[in-house]
Design a protein around this motif. Structure first.
Motif, PDB file in Angstrom:
ATOM      1  N   PHE A 100      -0.960  -1.980   1.846  1.00  0.00           N
ATOM      2  CA  PHE A 100      -0.024  -2.066   0.746  1.00  0.00           C
ATOM      3  C   PHE A 100       1.100  -1.073   0.955  1.00  0.00           C
ATOM      4  O   PHE A 100       0.899  -0.003   1.547  1.00  0.00           O
ATOM      5  CB  PHE A 100      -0.711  -1.755  -0.588  1.00  0.00           C
ATOM      6  N   SER A 101       2.255  -1.394   0.431  1.00  0.00           N
ATOM      7  CA  SER A 101       3.343  -0.428   0.454  1.00  0.00           C
ATOM      8  C   SER A 101       3.031   0.650  -0.585  1.00  0.00           C
ATOM      9  O   SER A 101       2.257   0.414  -1.523  1.00  0.00           O
ATOM     10  CB  SER A 101       4.666  -1.116   0.104  1.00  0.00           C
TER      11      SER A 101
ATOM     12  N   LEU B 278      -8.789   1.777  -6.882  1.00  0.00           N
ATOM     13  CA  LEU B 278      -8.242   1.477  -5.561  1.00  0.00           C
ATOM     14  C   LEU B 278      -9.291   1.550  -4.463  1.00  0.00           C
ATOM     15  O   LEU B 278      -9.220   0.794  -3.487  1.00  0.00           O
ATOM     16  CB  LEU B 278      -7.064   2.393  -5.250  1.00  0.00           C
ATOM     17  N   SER B 279     -10.299   2.416  -4.617  1.00  0.00           N
ATOM     18  CA  SER B 279     -11.367   2.446  -3.600  1.00  0.00           C
ATOM     19  C   SER B 279     -12.179   1.148  -3.636  1.00  0.00           C
ATOM     20  O   SER B 279     -12.619   0.661  -2.595  1.00  0.00           O
ATOM     21  CB  SER B 279     -12.265   3.672  -3.771  1.00  0.00           C
ATOM     22  N   ASP B 280     -12.361   0.566  -4.840  1.00  0.00           N
ATOM     23  CA  ASP B 280     -13.018  -0.738  -4.948  1.00  0.00           C
ATOM     24  C   ASP B 280     -12.180  -1.814  -4.258  1.00  0.00           C
ATOM     25  O   ASP B 280     -12.715  -2.686  -3.563  1.00  0.00           O
ATOM     26  CB  ASP B 280     -13.222  -1.153  -6.409  1.00  0.00           C
ATOM     27  N   LEU B 281     -10.868  -1.756  -4.448  1.00  0.00           N
ATOM     28  CA  LEU B 281      -9.977  -2.719  -3.810  1.00  0.00           C
ATOM     29  C   LEU B 281     -10.104  -2.635  -2.289  1.00  0.00           C
ATOM     30  O   LEU B 281     -10.241  -3.656  -1.606  1.00  0.00           O
ATOM     31  CB  LEU B 281      -8.536  -2.467  -4.235  1.00  0.00           C
ATOM     32  N   LYS B 282     -10.087  -1.429  -1.774  1.00  0.00           N
ATOM     33  CA  LYS B 282     -10.225  -1.245  -0.321  1.00  0.00           C
ATOM     34  C   LYS B 282     -11.563  -1.809   0.167  1.00  0.00           C
ATOM     35  O   LYS B 282     -11.617  -2.534   1.168  1.00  0.00           O
ATOM     36  CB  LYS B 282     -10.108   0.238   0.035  1.00  0.00           C
ATOM     37  N   TYR B 283     -12.639  -1.498  -0.547  1.00  0.00           N
ATOM     38  CA  TYR B 283     -13.960  -1.989  -0.166  1.00  0.00           C
ATOM     39  C   TYR B 283     -13.991  -3.520  -0.157  1.00  0.00           C
ATOM     40  O   TYR B 283     -14.509  -4.143   0.779  1.00  0.00           O
ATOM     41  CB  TYR B 283     -15.024  -1.448  -1.125  1.00  0.00           C
ATOM     42  N   ARG B 284     -13.447  -4.120  -1.197  1.00  0.00           N
ATOM     43  CA  ARG B 284     -13.468  -5.580  -1.283  1.00  0.00           C
ATOM     44  C   ARG B 284     -12.695  -6.212  -0.129  1.00  0.00           C
ATOM     45  O   ARG B 284     -13.160  -7.176   0.482  1.00  0.00           O
ATOM     46  CB  ARG B 284     -12.894  -6.036  -2.621  1.00  0.00           C
ATOM     47  N   LEU B 285     -11.530  -5.670   0.171  1.00  0.00           N
ATOM     48  CA  LEU B 285     -10.728  -6.249   1.241  1.00  0.00           C
ATOM     49  C   LEU B 285     -11.361  -6.037   2.612  1.00  0.00           C
ATOM     50  O   LEU B 285     -11.114  -6.818   3.534  1.00  0.00           O
ATOM     51  CB  LEU B 285      -9.307  -5.693   1.196  1.00  0.00           C
TER      52      LEU B 285
END
Length: 128
Positions: A8-9, A36-43
Motif C-alpha cells: 500500500f502507499s 493493519l496487522s490483521d490486513l497484512k496477515y490476511r493478504l
C-alpha cells in the motif's frame, strides 16, 4: 482497488488506519474488528482486499467455496448503494475465476447488510 499483497502507499495506509480508528458498526457503536496487522496477515494467507472510496471488503479464498466477508461502508457513504457495489465487485471476481458458489454470513443484527439479500441472487440458509 484490488490487493492480494500487502503493498500500500503511505496515503492508503493512513486512510485505512483513519477509518479503523473511527470504525463504527451499522448502529454507530464503536467496534474494532481488525487492524493493519490483521490486513497484512490476511493478504499473506490467500485473501483479497478490495478498497474503494468509502469502504472495503474481503474475499477469503481458504474454503471450498470462497467466503465474502468483512465488508464495511464508512458512515458518510451509507445509504448510497456502496454496500451492494461491494457485494457485486466480489461476485464479479468469483465469476471471473469460475466459481458458481460462495459463502456469505450476515448476522441477524446487521440490517443494512441484509438489504443485499433483496437482490434475489442469494440463497438464504437458515440451518447448517
Amino acid at each position: 482497488l484490488e490487493f492480494t499483497e500487502y503493498k500500500f502507499s503511505p496515503y492508503q495506509l493512513e486512510a485505512i488506519q483513519k477509518e479503523l480508528d473511527n470504525f463504527k458498526d451499522s448502529f454507530g457503536k464503536e467496534w474494532k474488528p481488525w487492524d493493519l496487522s490483521d490486513l497484512k496477515y490476511r493478504l499473506e494467507n490467500n485473501w483479497t482486499f478490495y478498497l474503494v472510496d468509502g469502504g472495503w471488503a474481503f474475499i477469503d479464498w481458504n474454503h471450498e467455496n470462497p467466503k465474502l466477508c468483512k465488508k464495511y461502508v464508512v458512515p458518510k457513504y451509507r445509504g448510497t448503494g456502496l454496500n451492494l457495489d461491494l457485494i457485486w465487485i466480489r461476485c464479479n471476481e468469483l465469476v471471473k475465476k469460475g466459481y458458481k458458489e460462495a459463502i456469505m454470513h450476515i448476522s441477524d443484527w446487521n440490517k443494512p447488510a441484509q438489504k443485499g439479500l433483496d437482490e434475489k441472487i442469494f440463497t438464504e440458509i437458515k440451518d447448517i
